[in-house]
Design a protein around this motif. Structure first.
Motif, PDB file in Angstrom:
ATOM      1  N   LEU A   1       0.836  -1.196   0.000  1.00  0.00           N
ATOM      2  CA  LEU A   1       0.000   0.000   0.000  1.00  0.00           C
ATOM      3  C   LEU A   1       0.871   1.247   0.000  1.00  0.00           C
ATOM      4  N   ILE A   2       0.408   2.277  -0.718  1.00  0.00           N
ATOM      5  CA  ILE A   2       1.050   3.597  -0.666  1.00  0.00           C
ATOM      6  C   ILE A   2      -0.039   4.649  -0.523  1.00  0.00           C
ATOM      7  N   GLY A   3       0.366   5.832  -0.067  1.00  0.00           N
ATOM      8  CA  GLY A   3      -0.572   6.948   0.031  1.00  0.00           C
ATOM      9  C   GLY A   3      -1.673   6.756   1.043  1.00  0.00           C
ATOM     10  N   THR A   4      -1.346   6.146   2.173  1.00  0.00           N
ATOM     11  CA  THR A   4      -2.391   5.798   3.155  1.00  0.00           C
ATOM     12  C   THR A   4      -2.694   6.902   4.167  1.00  0.00           C
ATOM     13  N   GLU A   5      -2.191   8.114   3.920  1.00  0.00           N
ATOM     14  CA  GLU A   5      -2.388   9.206   4.888  1.00  0.00           C
ATOM     15  C   GLU A   5      -3.865   9.466   5.188  1.00  0.00           C
ATOM     16  N   THR A   6      -4.742   9.270   4.192  1.00  0.00           N
ATOM     17  CA  THR A   6      -6.173   9.524   4.422  1.00  0.00           C
ATOM     18  C   THR A   6      -6.939   8.277   4.855  1.00  0.00           C
ATOM     19  N   LEU A   7      -6.250   7.132   4.915  1.00  0.00           N
ATOM     20  CA  LEU A   7      -6.892   5.895   5.356  1.00  0.00           C
ATOM     21  C   LEU A   7      -6.844   5.849   6.883  1.00  0.00           C
ATOM     22  N   PRO A   8      -7.994   5.942   7.541  1.00  0.00           N
ATOM     23  CA  PRO A   8      -7.978   5.918   9.005  1.00  0.00           C
ATOM     24  C   PRO A   8      -7.289   4.660   9.545  1.00  0.00           C
ATOM     25  N   GLU A   9      -6.475   4.837  10.585  1.00  0.00           N
ATOM     26  CA  GLU A   9      -5.720   3.727  11.180  1.00  0.00           C
ATOM     27  C   GLU A   9      -6.631   2.563  11.547  1.00  0.00           C
ATOM     28  N   LYS A  10      -7.800   2.870  12.122  1.00  0.00           N
ATOM     29  CA  LYS A  10      -8.708   1.780  12.522  1.00  0.00           C
ATOM     30  C   LYS A  10      -9.217   1.027  11.299  1.00  0.00           C
ATOM     31  N   PHE A  11      -9.437   1.708  10.163  1.00  0.00           N
ATOM     32  CA  PHE A  11      -9.851   1.033   8.932  1.00  0.00           C
ATOM     33  C   PHE A  11      -8.729   0.115   8.451  1.00  0.00           C
ATOM     34  N   TYR A  12      -7.488   0.607   8.501  1.00  0.00           N
ATOM     35  CA  TYR A  12      -6.332  -0.184   8.069  1.00  0.00           C
ATOM     36  C   TYR A  12      -6.210  -1.445   8.923  1.00  0.00           C
ATOM     37  N   GLU A  13      -6.316  -1.287  10.235  1.00  0.00           N
ATOM     38  CA  GLU A  13      -6.212  -2.440  11.144  1.00  0.00           C
ATOM     39  C   GLU A  13      -7.340  -3.440  10.884  1.00  0.00           C
ATOM     40  N   GLN A  14      -8.559  -2.937  10.673  1.00  0.00           N
ATOM     41  CA  GLN A  14      -9.696  -3.816  10.387  1.00  0.00           C
ATOM     42  C   GLN A  14      -9.490  -4.560   9.066  1.00  0.00           C
ATOM     43  N   LEU A  15      -8.954  -3.868   8.074  1.00  0.00           N
ATOM     44  CA  LEU A  15      -8.702  -4.475   6.771  1.00  0.00           C
ATOM     45  C   LEU A  15      -7.693  -5.614   6.892  1.00  0.00           C
ATOM     46  N   LYS A  16      -6.612  -5.379   7.629  1.00  0.00           N
ATOM     47  CA  LYS A  16      -5.595  -6.422   7.829  1.00  0.00           C
ATOM     48  C   LYS A  16      -6.170  -7.607   8.593  1.00  0.00           C
ATOM     49  N   THR A  17      -6.864  -7.334   9.677  1.00  0.00           N
ATOM     50  CA  THR A  17      -7.426  -8.385  10.521  1.00  0.00           C
ATOM     51  C   THR A  17      -8.458  -9.207   9.761  1.00  0.00           C
ATOM     52  N   PHE A  18      -9.389  -8.524   9.127  1.00  0.00           N
ATOM     53  CA  PHE A  18     -10.489  -9.191   8.428  1.00  0.00           C
ATOM     54  C   PHE A  18      -9.971 -10.036   7.270  1.00  0.00           C
ATOM     55  N   SER A  19      -9.001  -9.509   6.526  1.00  0.00           N
ATOM     56  CA  SER A  19      -8.501 -10.207   5.332  1.00  0.00           C
ATOM     57  C   SER A  19      -7.480 -11.290   5.667  1.00  0.00           C
ATOM     58  N   GLY A  20      -6.848 -11.168   6.848  1.00  0.00           N
ATOM     59  CA  GLY A  20      -5.808 -12.114   7.208  1.00  0.00           C
ATOM     60  C   GLY A  20      -4.594 -12.005   6.300  1.00  0.00           C
ATOM     61  N   ARG A  21      -4.403 -10.812   5.725  1.00  0.00           N
ATOM     62  CA  ARG A  21      -3.295 -10.589   4.795  1.00  0.00           C
ATOM     63  C   ARG A  21      -2.314  -9.577   5.370  1.00  0.00           C
ATOM     64  N   GLU A  22      -1.053  -9.748   4.986  1.00  0.00           N
ATOM     65  CA  GLU A  22      -0.031  -8.762   5.319  1.00  0.00           C
ATOM     66  C   GLU A  22      -0.213  -7.617   4.331  1.00  0.00           C
ATOM     67  N   LEU A  23      -0.357  -6.398   4.829  1.00  0.00           N
ATOM     68  CA  LEU A  23      -0.577  -5.241   3.963  1.00  0.00           C
ATOM     69  C   LEU A  23       0.395  -4.118   4.348  1.00  0.00           C
ATOM     70  N   PRO A  24       1.682  -4.296   4.038  1.00  0.00           N
ATOM     71  CA  PRO A  24       2.652  -3.283   4.440  1.00  0.00           C
ATOM     72  C   PRO A  24       2.439  -1.956   3.703  1.00  0.00           C
ATOM     73  N   ILE A  25       2.743  -0.883   4.414  1.00  0.00           N
ATOM     74  CA  ILE A  25       2.615   0.471   3.866  1.00  0.00           C
ATOM     75  C   ILE A  25       4.011   0.989   3.533  1.00  0.00           C
ATOM     76  N   PHE A  26       4.133   1.582   2.351  1.00  0.00           N
ATOM     77  CA  PHE A  26       5.411   2.157   1.917  1.00  0.00           C
ATOM     78  C   PHE A  26       5.246   3.643   1.652  1.00  0.00           C
ATOM     79  N   LYS A  27       6.329   4.393   1.848  1.00  0.00           N
ATOM     80  CA  LYS A  27       6.300   5.844   1.642  1.00  0.00           C
ATOM     81  C   LYS A  27       6.266   6.210   0.158  1.00  0.00           C
TER      82      LYS A  27
END
Length: 123
Positions: free
Chosen positions: A85-111
């Motif tokens: 993932l890139i450009g996650t500044e507008t993605l709320p942290e709780k949404f990101y955590e829910q997305l990772k947890t729900f999907s069971g996928r590693e979703l690293p963020i890059f600058k």
């Protein structure tokens, strides 16, 4: 931007095929529409083969967009080798955590896009 092939397309990086999902500057409704289309691109590929780069720069989100993203991520999981993932500044942290947890996928963020692409093609 309309949710067409412009938002979801395969790109090439150092000879590797990467699915680029472009949510940049999308409204929450556009994010939801694009999220619904992503599995059409992913699930026709070989299982465990798809590299995905998702750009969230300037995108907007609501609960419906998040729900659709989570569902797509779960549906796609058997086909995905790696996601970045890139450009996650507008993605709320709780949404990101829910997305990772729900999907069971590693979703690293890059600058940067380059960092994400380099990581995706590493074996």
């Amino acid at each position: 931007m309309s949710p067409t092939g412009e938002c979801i397309r395969f790109i090439s990086h150092e000879g590797k095929r990467i699915l680029f999902v472009d949510f940049s500057k999308c409204s929450a409704q556009e994010v939801e529409k694009i999220s619904r289309i992503v599995p059409d691109y992913v699930t026709i590929q070989a299982r465990g083969s798809v590299l995905i780069l998702t750009d969230f720069t300037g995108a907007s989100f609501d609960n419906e967009a998040l729900r659709t993203m989570k569902e797509s991520a779960v549906f796609d999981k058997p086909f995905v080798k790696k996601s970045a993932l890139i450009g996650t500044e507008t993605l709320p942290e709780k949404f990101y955590e829910q997305l990772k947890t729900f999907s069971g996928r590693e979703l690293p963020i890059f600058k940067t896009r380059e960092e994400a692409l380099s990581w995706l093609i590493e074996e």
